[in-house]
Design a protein around this motif. Sequence first.
Motif, PDB file in Angstrom:
ATOM      1  N   ASP A  98       4.110 -14.097  -3.308  1.00 23.20           N
ATOM      2  CA  ASP A  98       3.574 -12.807  -2.954  1.00 23.20           C
ATOM      3  C   ASP A  98       2.292 -13.004  -2.319  1.00 23.20           C
ATOM      4  OD1 ASP A  98       5.978 -10.916  -3.688  1.00 23.20           O
ATOM      5  OD2 ASP A  98       4.895 -11.472  -5.716  1.00 23.20           O
ATOM      6  N   TYR A  99       1.595 -12.038  -2.054  1.00 20.71           N
ATOM      7  CA  TYR A  99       0.168 -12.237  -1.338  1.00 20.71           C
ATOM      8  C   TYR A  99      -0.642 -11.138  -2.324  1.00 20.71           C
ATOM      9  CZ  TYR A  99       2.424 -13.597   2.995  1.00 20.71           C
ATOM     10  OH  TYR A  99       2.983 -14.143   4.001  1.00 20.71           O
ATOM     11  N   HIS A 100      -2.054 -11.558  -2.074  1.00 24.57           N
ATOM     12  CA  HIS A 100      -3.144 -10.930  -2.829  1.00 24.57           C
ATOM     13  C   HIS A 100      -4.043 -10.461  -1.491  1.00 24.57           C
ATOM     14  CE1 HIS A 100      -7.132 -10.339  -4.495  1.00 24.57           C
ATOM     15  NE2 HIS A 100      -6.434  -9.295  -5.363  1.00 24.57           N
ATOM     16  N   GLU A 155      -8.264  -4.032  -3.047  1.00 24.85           N
ATOM     17  CA  GLU A 155      -7.465  -5.024  -3.300  1.00 24.85           C
ATOM     18  C   GLU A 155      -6.110  -4.645  -3.492  1.00 24.85           C
ATOM     19  OE1 GLU A 155      -8.646  -8.266  -6.107  1.00 24.85           O
ATOM     20  OE2 GLU A 155     -10.634  -7.131  -6.278  1.00 24.85           O
ATOM     21  N   ALA A 156      -5.010  -5.327  -2.897  1.00 27.24           N
ATOM     22  CA  ALA A 156      -3.675  -5.097  -3.001  1.00 27.24           C
ATOM     23  C   ALA A 156      -2.769  -6.017  -3.315  1.00 27.24           C
ATOM     24  CB  ALA A 156      -3.387  -4.249  -1.694  1.00 27.24           C
ATOM     25  N   SER A 157      -1.946  -5.945  -4.397  1.00 27.94           N
ATOM     26  CA  SER A 157      -0.875  -6.992  -4.589  1.00 27.94           C
ATOM     27  C   SER A 157       0.209  -6.146  -5.047  1.00 27.94           C
ATOM     28  CB  SER A 157      -1.341  -7.803  -6.038  1.00 27.94           C
ATOM     29  OG  SER A 157      -1.436  -6.811  -7.040  1.00 27.94           O
ATOM     30  N   LEU A 193       0.805  -1.156   0.009  1.00 30.19           N
ATOM     31  CA  LEU A 193       0.048   0.131   0.040  1.00 30.19           C
ATOM     32  C   LEU A 193       0.893   1.213  -0.042  1.00 30.19           C
ATOM     33  CD1 LEU A 193      -3.020  -0.759   2.426  1.00 30.19           C
ATOM     34  CD2 LEU A 193      -3.051  -0.939  -0.032  1.00 30.19           C
ATOM     35  N   THR A 194       2.048   1.241   0.432  1.00 28.32           N
ATOM     36  CA  THR A 194       2.840   2.457   0.618  1.00 28.32           C
ATOM     37  C   THR A 194       3.343   2.716  -0.646  1.00 28.32           C
ATOM     38  OG1 THR A 194       3.552   1.825   2.820  1.00 28.32           O
ATOM     39  CG2 THR A 194       4.953   3.541   1.864  1.00 28.32           C
ATOM     40  N   GLY A 195       3.367   4.095  -0.890  1.00 25.91           N
ATOM     41  CA  GLY A 195       3.930   4.740  -2.155  1.00 25.91           C
ATOM     42  C   GLY A 195       2.874   5.666  -2.929  1.00 25.91           C
TER      43      GLY A 195
END
Length: 198
Positions: free
Chosen positions: A130-132, A159-161, A14-16
């Motif tokens: 990784d994760y989703h 949603e984040a990947s 999420l960071t950025g």
Amino acid sequence: MTLSSQLKALAQYLTGEFTNQEQAIAEPAWYVHLRLWHQPVAVFTEDSYTLFAEQANIVKLDQPYRQRLIRLQQRPDDVALQVQYYMPKNPTTLRGAGANPDILKMLTPEDFELLPGCLLDVTVNRLERDYHFKATLPSDRRCCFSYAGNTVQVSIGFEASPEEFLSYDKGIDSTTGKATWGAILGPYRFRKLNRNQG
């Protein structure tokens, strides 16, 4: 308290700084070209990763809006993750902090108001490396906040990947229950910008 590897991964994803440029070019009638920032904030560090969120229309980058605090933490049962939203008590003092995180250095939890109904449950899918993550608002919760003397209801979720951030946030007409702005036809699709990109 030791923060889990899943929680750490969610914070990293999420960071950025993010853009939905491709989507806005492909479907300009439905998606505004936005810049979105998620900046780490040193509050609730005992049990959470916390991010300051802000966004701006690309043609009005000097007029960012929707300032909020996103607290990523383990659920009390320690089995799953949850995302709690907070609203700044004085949003104007934080305007521009997405692009200028120095503004955030002196923040304390007292600068924010808890939004009790704005609590997302997170499901995690383990991918190869990784994760989703998918964060959703349960049907029995109502996410509301006060703005300009009015109570505003929103439907939130994401949603984040590693490559993409999808925002499902939209405004809800409390009388009709219908969406009035935001991700009405589907999520805003953001990709993370590298520091050397515009």
